[in-house]
Design a protein around this motif. Structure first.
Motif, PDB file in Angstrom:
ATOM      1  N   GLY A  18       0.809  -1.209   0.000  1.00 16.33           N
ATOM      2  CA  GLY A  18       0.000   0.000   0.000  1.00 16.33           C
ATOM      3  C   GLY A  18       0.842   1.258   0.000  1.00 16.33           C
ATOM      4  N   VAL A  19       2.038   1.156   0.550  1.00 10.99           N
ATOM      5  CA  VAL A  19       2.951   2.303   0.556  1.00 10.99           C
ATOM      6  C   VAL A  19       3.793   2.339  -0.722  1.00 10.99           C
ATOM      7  CG1 VAL A  19       4.951   3.316   1.723  1.00 10.99           C
ATOM      8  CG2 VAL A  19       3.046   2.430   3.067  1.00 10.99           C
ATOM      9  N   LEU A  20       4.298   1.191  -1.152  1.00  7.42           N
ATOM     10  CA  LEU A  20       5.168   1.167  -2.326  1.00  7.42           C
ATOM     11  C   LEU A  20       4.387   1.262  -3.639  1.00  7.42           C
ATOM     12  CD1 LEU A  20       7.677  -1.598  -1.197  1.00  7.42           C
ATOM     13  CD2 LEU A  20       7.978   0.882  -1.111  1.00  7.42           C
ATOM     14  N   LEU A  21       3.340   0.474  -3.760  1.00  4.93           N
ATOM     15  CA  LEU A  21       2.498   0.439  -4.958  1.00  4.93           C
ATOM     16  C   LEU A  21       1.038   0.436  -4.509  1.00  4.93           C
ATOM     17  CD1 LEU A  21       4.422  -2.374  -6.845  1.00  4.93           C
ATOM     18  CD2 LEU A  21       4.442   0.038  -7.431  1.00  4.93           C
ATOM     19  N   PRO A  22       0.478   1.604  -4.238  1.00  5.85           N
ATOM     20  CA  PRO A  22      -0.849   1.671  -3.620  1.00  5.85           C
ATOM     21  C   PRO A  22      -1.945   0.851  -4.300  1.00  5.85           C
ATOM     22  CG  PRO A  22       0.146   3.843  -3.664  1.00  5.85           C
ATOM     23  CD  PRO A  22       1.058   2.937  -4.438  1.00  5.85           C
ATOM     24  N   PRO A  23      -2.093   0.882  -5.630  1.00  6.72           N
ATOM     25  CA  PRO A  23      -3.173   0.085  -6.222  1.00  6.72           C
ATOM     26  C   PRO A  23      -3.002  -1.422  -6.011  1.00  6.72           C
ATOM     27  CG  PRO A  23      -2.510   1.797  -7.743  1.00  6.72           C
ATOM     28  CD  PRO A  23      -1.495   1.783  -6.631  1.00  6.72           C
ATOM     29  N   VAL A  24      -1.782  -1.893  -5.952  1.00  6.73           N
ATOM     30  CA  VAL A  24      -1.557  -3.332  -5.745  1.00  6.73           C
ATOM     31  C   VAL A  24      -1.985  -3.736  -4.341  1.00  6.73           C
ATOM     32  CG1 VAL A  24       0.168  -5.175  -5.674  1.00  6.73           C
ATOM     33  CG2 VAL A  24       0.316  -3.408  -7.432  1.00  6.73           C
ATOM     34  N   GLY A  25      -1.648  -2.930  -3.348  1.00  7.29           N
ATOM     35  CA  GLY A  25      -2.066  -3.219  -1.984  1.00  7.29           C
ATOM     36  C   GLY A  25      -3.579  -3.224  -1.842  1.00  7.29           C
ATOM     37  N   VAL A  26      -4.240  -2.271  -2.471  1.00 12.12           N
ATOM     38  CA  VAL A  26      -5.710  -2.205  -2.416  1.00 12.12           C
ATOM     39  C   VAL A  26      -6.311  -3.382  -3.182  1.00 12.12           C
ATOM     40  CG1 VAL A  26      -7.729  -0.850  -3.095  1.00 12.12           C
ATOM     41  CG2 VAL A  26      -5.759   0.278  -2.075  1.00 12.12           C
ATOM     42  N   PHE A  27      -5.723  -3.764  -4.292  1.00 14.91           N
ATOM     43  CA  PHE A  27      -6.226  -4.912  -5.049  1.00 14.91           C
ATOM     44  C   PHE A  27      -6.153  -6.186  -4.224  1.00 14.91           C
ATOM     45  CE2 PHE A  27      -5.352  -8.568  -7.821  1.00 14.91           C
ATOM     46  CZ  PHE A  27      -6.552  -8.617  -8.518  1.00 14.91           C
ATOM     47  N   LEU A  28      -5.054  -6.390  -3.510  1.00 13.40           N
ATOM     48  CA  LEU A  28      -4.934  -7.585  -2.679  1.00 13.40           C
ATOM     49  C   LEU A  28      -5.964  -7.600  -1.559  1.00 13.40           C
ATOM     50  CD1 LEU A  28      -1.056  -7.986  -2.367  1.00 13.40           C
ATOM     51  CD2 LEU A  28      -2.647  -9.366  -3.714  1.00 13.40           C
ATOM     52  N   ALA A  29      -6.320  -6.442  -1.055  1.00 13.21           N
ATOM     53  CA  ALA A  29      -7.275  -6.373   0.048  1.00 13.21           C
ATOM     54  C   ALA A  29      -8.722  -6.442  -0.436  1.00 13.21           C
ATOM     55  CB  ALA A  29      -7.055  -5.085   0.843  1.00 13.21           C
ATOM     56  N   PHE A  30      -9.046  -5.795  -1.558  1.00 17.09           N
ATOM     57  CA  PHE A  30     -10.434  -5.649  -1.988  1.00 17.09           C
ATOM     58  C   PHE A  30     -10.766  -6.332  -3.310  1.00 17.09           C
ATOM     59  CE2 PHE A  30      -9.702  -2.088   0.836  1.00 17.09           C
ATOM     60  CZ  PHE A  30     -10.850  -2.075   1.599  1.00 17.09           C
ATOM     61  N   GLY A  31      -9.769  -6.683  -4.093  1.00 19.19           N
ATOM     62  CA  GLY A  31     -10.051  -7.195  -5.430  1.00 19.19           C
ATOM     63  C   GLY A  31     -10.456  -6.050  -6.336  1.00 19.19           C
ATOM     64  N   ILE A  32     -11.109  -6.390  -7.443  1.00 16.24           N
ATOM     65  CA  ILE A  32     -11.558  -5.350  -8.371  1.00 16.24           C
ATOM     66  C   ILE A  32     -12.845  -4.762  -7.810  1.00 16.24           C
ATOM     67  CG2 ILE A  32     -12.370  -4.862 -10.701  1.00 16.24           C
ATOM     68  CD1 ILE A  32     -10.565  -7.158 -11.640  1.00 16.24           C
ATOM     69  N   SER A  33     -12.761  -3.506  -7.381  1.00 17.68           N
ATOM     70  CA  SER A  33     -13.904  -2.851  -6.740  1.00 17.68           C
ATOM     71  C   SER A  33     -13.809  -1.346  -6.958  1.00 17.68           C
ATOM     72  CB  SER A  33     -13.907  -3.160  -5.245  1.00 17.68           C
ATOM     73  OG  SER A  33     -12.770  -2.587  -4.637  1.00 17.68           O
ATOM     74  N   THR A  34     -14.803  -0.638  -6.448  1.00 21.14           N
ATOM     75  CA  THR A  34     -14.774   0.816  -6.554  1.00 21.14           C
ATOM     76  C   THR A  34     -13.627   1.397  -5.733  1.00 21.14           C
ATOM     77  OG1 THR A  34     -16.387   0.993  -4.775  1.00 21.14           O
ATOM     78  CG2 THR A  34     -17.240   1.041  -7.013  1.00 21.14           C
ATOM     79  N   THR A  35     -13.267   0.727  -4.644  1.00 16.51           N
ATOM     80  CA  THR A  35     -12.140   1.196  -3.829  1.00 16.51           C
ATOM     81  C   THR A  35     -10.854   1.169  -4.642  1.00 16.51           C
ATOM     82  OG1 THR A  35     -13.229   0.297  -1.879  1.00 16.51           O
ATOM     83  CG2 THR A  35     -10.908   0.852  -1.659  1.00 16.51           C
ATOM     84  N   LEU A  36     -10.686   0.141  -5.441  1.00 14.89           N
ATOM     85  CA  LEU A  36      -9.505   0.055  -6.306  1.00 14.89           C
ATOM     86  C   LEU A  36      -9.511   1.170  -7.342  1.00 14.89           C
ATOM     87  CD1 LEU A  36      -6.947  -1.410  -7.310  1.00 14.89           C
ATOM     88  CD2 LEU A  36      -8.447  -2.813  -8.728  1.00 14.89           C
ATOM     89  N   LEU A  37     -10.660   1.424  -7.962  1.00 14.86           N
ATOM     90  CA  LEU A  37     -10.734   2.483  -8.970  1.00 14.86           C
ATOM     91  C   LEU A  37     -10.453   3.853  -8.367  1.00 14.86           C
ATOM     92  CD1 LEU A  37     -13.837   1.243 -10.981  1.00 14.86           C
ATOM     93  CD2 LEU A  37     -11.417   1.012 -11.571  1.00 14.86           C
TER      94      LEU A  37
END
Length: 59
Positions: free
Chosen positions: A9-28
């Protein structure tokens, strides 16, 4: 896994969010914030991952 998500989440924010939420509005939202600037993406990613972990701890 939680620590890995926060580190990503710190180094590559979208990757960290993807691992936590998958493809979702949070990722977008995170991708948009990261495109606007790396720091807003980091702040959102760490906040979203922390909130998700908090919700899992409550349940």
């Amino acid at each position: 896994m939680k620590l890995i998500q926060l580190i990503l989440g710190v180094l590559l924010p979208p990757v960290g969010v993807f691992l936590a939420f998958g493809i979702s509005t949070t990722l977008l939202i995170n991708i948009g914030l990261t495109l606007l600037g790396w720091v807003p993406g980091i702040i959102h990613a760490v906040w979203a991952i922390s909130k998700q972990q908090e919700q899992q701890a409550i349940n």
